[in-house]
Design a protein around this motif. Structure first.
Motif, PDB file in Angstrom:
ATOM      1  N   HIS A  12       2.480  15.112  -1.686  1.00 20.22           N
ATOM      2  CA  HIS A  12       3.484  14.452  -0.873  1.00 20.22           C
ATOM      3  C   HIS A  12       4.786  15.239  -0.947  1.00 20.22           C
ATOM      4  O   HIS A  12       5.124  15.801  -1.982  1.00 20.22           O
ATOM      5  CB  HIS A  12       3.736  13.025  -1.372  1.00 20.22           C
ATOM      6  CG  HIS A  12       2.591  12.101  -1.101  1.00 20.22           C
ATOM      7  ND1 HIS A  12       1.943  11.411  -2.103  1.00 20.22           N
ATOM      8  CD2 HIS A  12       1.979  11.760   0.056  1.00 20.22           C
ATOM      9  CE1 HIS A  12       0.990  10.676  -1.576  1.00 20.22           C
ATOM     10  NE2 HIS A  12       0.983  10.872  -0.272  1.00 20.22           N
ATOM     11  N   THR A  13       5.512  15.258   0.147  1.00 24.45           N
ATOM     12  CA  THR A  13       6.814  15.905   0.156  1.00 24.45           C
ATOM     13  C   THR A  13       7.848  14.998  -0.517  1.00 24.45           C
ATOM     14  O   THR A  13       7.596  13.810  -0.749  1.00 24.45           O
ATOM     15  CB  THR A  13       7.264  16.201   1.594  1.00 24.45           C
ATOM     16  OG1 THR A  13       7.463  14.956   2.287  1.00 24.45           O
ATOM     17  CG2 THR A  13       6.222  17.043   2.334  1.00 24.45           C
ATOM     18  N   SER A  18      10.225   9.680  -1.360  1.00 21.93           N
ATOM     19  CA  SER A  18      11.450   8.878  -1.281  1.00 21.93           C
ATOM     20  C   SER A  18      11.248   7.677  -0.360  1.00 21.93           C
ATOM     21  O   SER A  18      11.676   6.554  -0.675  1.00 21.93           O
ATOM     22  CB  SER A  18      12.614   9.735  -0.770  1.00 21.93           C
ATOM     23  OG  SER A  18      12.864  10.814  -1.645  1.00 21.93           O
ATOM     24  N   TYR A  19      10.591   7.903   0.768  1.00 26.22           N
ATOM     25  CA  TYR A  19      10.333   6.813   1.715  1.00 26.22           C
ATOM     26  C   TYR A  19       9.403   5.774   1.098  1.00 26.22           C
ATOM     27  O   TYR A  19       9.584   4.566   1.276  1.00 26.22           O
ATOM     28  CB  TYR A  19       9.724   7.380   2.996  1.00 26.22           C
ATOM     29  CG  TYR A  19       9.552   6.377   4.103  1.00 26.22           C
ATOM     30  CD1 TYR A  19      10.637   5.642   4.587  1.00 26.22           C
ATOM     31  CD2 TYR A  19       8.299   6.150   4.688  1.00 26.22           C
ATOM     32  CE1 TYR A  19      10.485   4.723   5.607  1.00 26.22           C
ATOM     33  CE2 TYR A  19       8.141   5.231   5.706  1.00 26.22           C
ATOM     34  CZ  TYR A  19       9.238   4.530   6.158  1.00 26.22           C
ATOM     35  OH  TYR A  19       9.084   3.609   7.169  1.00 26.22           O
ATOM     36  N   ALA A  20       8.412   6.249   0.328  1.00 29.53           N
ATOM     37  CA  ALA A  20       7.490   5.335  -0.353  1.00 29.53           C
ATOM     38  C   ALA A  20       8.234   4.511  -1.400  1.00 29.53           C
ATOM     39  O   ALA A  20       7.973   3.314  -1.558  1.00 29.53           O
ATOM     40  CB  ALA A  20       6.363   6.126  -1.010  1.00 29.53           C
ATOM     41  N   ARG A 132       0.030   4.697  -4.522  1.00 26.20           N
ATOM     42  CA  ARG A 132      -0.469   5.811  -3.720  1.00 26.20           C
ATOM     43  C   ARG A 132       0.386   7.065  -3.889  1.00 26.20           C
ATOM     44  O   ARG A 132      -0.024   8.160  -3.534  1.00 26.20           O
ATOM     45  CB  ARG A 132      -0.527   5.397  -2.247  1.00 26.20           C
ATOM     46  CG  ARG A 132      -1.619   4.377  -1.913  1.00 26.20           C
ATOM     47  CD  ARG A 132      -2.976   5.048  -1.814  1.00 26.20           C
ATOM     48  NE  ARG A 132      -4.049   4.111  -1.586  1.00 26.20           N
ATOM     49  CZ  ARG A 132      -4.468   3.703  -0.394  1.00 26.20           C
ATOM     50  NH1 ARG A 132      -3.829   4.087   0.691  1.00 26.20           N
ATOM     51  NH2 ARG A 132      -5.491   2.891  -0.281  1.00 26.20           N
ATOM     52  N   HIS A 133       1.593   6.873  -4.425  1.00 26.42           N
ATOM     53  CA  HIS A 133       2.469   8.013  -4.704  1.00 26.42           C
ATOM     54  C   HIS A 133       2.627   8.203  -6.211  1.00 26.42           C
ATOM     55  O   HIS A 133       3.628   8.725  -6.675  1.00 26.42           O
ATOM     56  CB  HIS A 133       3.824   7.812  -4.015  1.00 26.42           C
ATOM     57  CG  HIS A 133       3.741   7.981  -2.529  1.00 26.42           C
ATOM     58  ND1 HIS A 133       4.214   9.101  -1.873  1.00 26.42           N
ATOM     59  CD2 HIS A 133       3.196   7.186  -1.576  1.00 26.42           C
ATOM     60  CE1 HIS A 133       3.984   8.981  -0.579  1.00 26.42           C
ATOM     61  NE2 HIS A 133       3.372   7.826  -0.378  1.00 26.42           N
ATOM     62  N   ARG A 134       1.622   7.720  -6.932  1.00 20.55           N
ATOM     63  CA  ARG A 134       1.500   7.892  -8.380  1.00 20.55           C
ATOM     64  C   ARG A 134       2.686   7.305  -9.135  1.00 20.55           C
ATOM     65  O   ARG A 134       3.234   7.911 -10.053  1.00 20.55           O
ATOM     66  CB  ARG A 134       1.317   9.370  -8.723  1.00 20.55           C
ATOM     67  CG  ARG A 134       0.144  10.012  -8.014  1.00 20.55           C
ATOM     68  CD  ARG A 134      -0.131  11.414  -8.483  1.00 20.55           C
ATOM     69  NE  ARG A 134      -0.754  11.404  -9.810  1.00 20.55           N
ATOM     70  CZ  ARG A 134      -1.171  12.523 -10.415  1.00 20.55           C
ATOM     71  NH1 ARG A 134      -1.040  13.694  -9.851  1.00 20.55           N
ATOM     72  NH2 ARG A 134      -1.720  12.444 -11.613  1.00 20.55           N
ATOM     73  N   THR A 205      -6.766  10.932  -0.640  1.00 23.71           N
ATOM     74  CA  THR A 205      -6.773  12.295  -1.155  1.00 23.71           C
ATOM     75  C   THR A 205      -5.398  12.828  -1.488  1.00 23.71           C
ATOM     76  O   THR A 205      -5.242  13.803  -2.183  1.00 23.71           O
ATOM     77  CB  THR A 205      -7.425  13.257  -0.144  1.00 23.71           C
ATOM     78  OG1 THR A 205      -6.708  13.175   1.110  1.00 23.71           O
ATOM     79  CG2 THR A 205      -8.869  12.884   0.089  1.00 23.71           C
ATOM     80  N   GLY A 206      -4.342  12.202  -0.958  1.00 27.54           N
ATOM     81  CA  GLY A 206      -2.994  12.682  -1.253  1.00 27.54           C
ATOM     82  C   GLY A 206      -2.548  12.263  -2.633  1.00 27.54           C
ATOM     83  O   GLY A 206      -3.081  11.338  -3.219  1.00 27.54           O
ATOM     84  N   TYR A 207      -1.567  12.948  -3.183  1.00 25.31           N
ATOM     85  CA  TYR A 207      -1.038  12.556  -4.490  1.00 25.31           C
ATOM     86  C   TYR A 207       0.366  13.063  -4.647  1.00 25.31           C
ATOM     87  O   TYR A 207       0.858  13.793  -3.825  1.00 25.31           O
ATOM     88  CB  TYR A 207      -1.916  13.073  -5.622  1.00 25.31           C
ATOM     89  CG  TYR A 207      -1.974  14.563  -5.781  1.00 25.31           C
ATOM     90  CD1 TYR A 207      -2.773  15.323  -4.924  1.00 25.31           C
ATOM     91  CD2 TYR A 207      -1.201  15.224  -6.738  1.00 25.31           C
ATOM     92  CE1 TYR A 207      -2.835  16.693  -5.053  1.00 25.31           C
ATOM     93  CE2 TYR A 207      -1.271  16.597  -6.866  1.00 25.31           C
ATOM     94  CZ  TYR A 207      -2.088  17.334  -6.018  1.00 25.31           C
ATOM     95  OH  TYR A 207      -2.120  18.689  -6.135  1.00 25.31           O
TER      96      TYR A 207
END
Length: 207
Positions: A12-13, A18-20, A132-134, A205-207
């Motif tokens: 993730h960027t 930040s949005y998450a 989802r963004h760990r 699959t994203g992290y």
């Protein structure tokens, strides 16, 4: 024979993370406010924060962060330093949103059943977005994972026992009747249901 290779996970960027953070934390606070307005509790640290907010003069979002402080060290041991830093940042953001919430909106009257289903689901979605963004925000979840790793205890069952104890502790504090107790149990199920259905290994699959 299928020769396709699975797609590589893409990080993730900074903007996406930040949005998450903003989305997940705001949803957790919104769900807490909804449940608080209906005089309900739920499972996990969110439920414990709601319970204590009826005793202490602090909003549940702030108590949520204070209760999680001892688990930050545990998070570092189980998930690494980066995850611990993210957890601290998310909890501070939740505290900030909780303090600002009364200036943004007030919920004067809400149906208990609706609050349990809606508030619990919203908290679950907020936790899911962060996961989802760990980012882990719940101390009981971290503790359950640590006990599973060190002692082989099933994390799901440990979490369930913790939720049951928290909701049961609300009975004498809030003078709950059977109906209100049952609705509080439903709110805990709503939180857990989101994570059970939508947060499964191999489907993201994203992290």
């Amino acid at each position: 024979m299928n020769t396709e290779q699975p797609a590589a996970a893409v990080r993730h960027t900074f903007f996406e993370d930040s949005y998450a953070f903003l989305t997940g934390c705001s949803l957790v606070v919104l769900g807490l406010v909804w449940l608080k307005s209906a005089g309900l509790v739920t499972g996990g640290m969110a439920g414990l924060a709601l319970l204590l907010s009826n005793i202490l003069p602090l909003p549940p979002g702030v108590l949520f962060t204070l209760l999680n402080i001892p688990f930050f060290v545990l998070a570092r041991r189980t998930m690494g330093r980066a995850s611990m830093v993210k957890a601290i940042a998310a909890n501070l953001l939740i505290s900030g949103f909780a303090l600002a919430a009364p200036m943004a909106f007030r919920i004067e009257d809400v149906n208990g059943l609706f609050a349990a289903l809606f508030g619990g689901t919203v908290i679950g979605v907020g936790i899911l977005v962060l996961a989802r963004h760990r980012v882990g925000v719940g101390g009981l979840g971290i503790l359950a994972l640590a006990l599973q790793k060190s002692r082989g205890w099933n994390a799901g069952r440990t979490q369930l026992i913790g939720d049951a104890l928290i909701v049961s502790a609300a009975l004498p504090v809030l003078n709950m009747g059977p109906k209100q107790f049952a609705i509080s149990v439903l709110s805990a199920a709503a939180v857990a249901g989101v994570l059970i259905v939508f947060h499964k290994p191999g489907r993201y699959t994203g992290y």
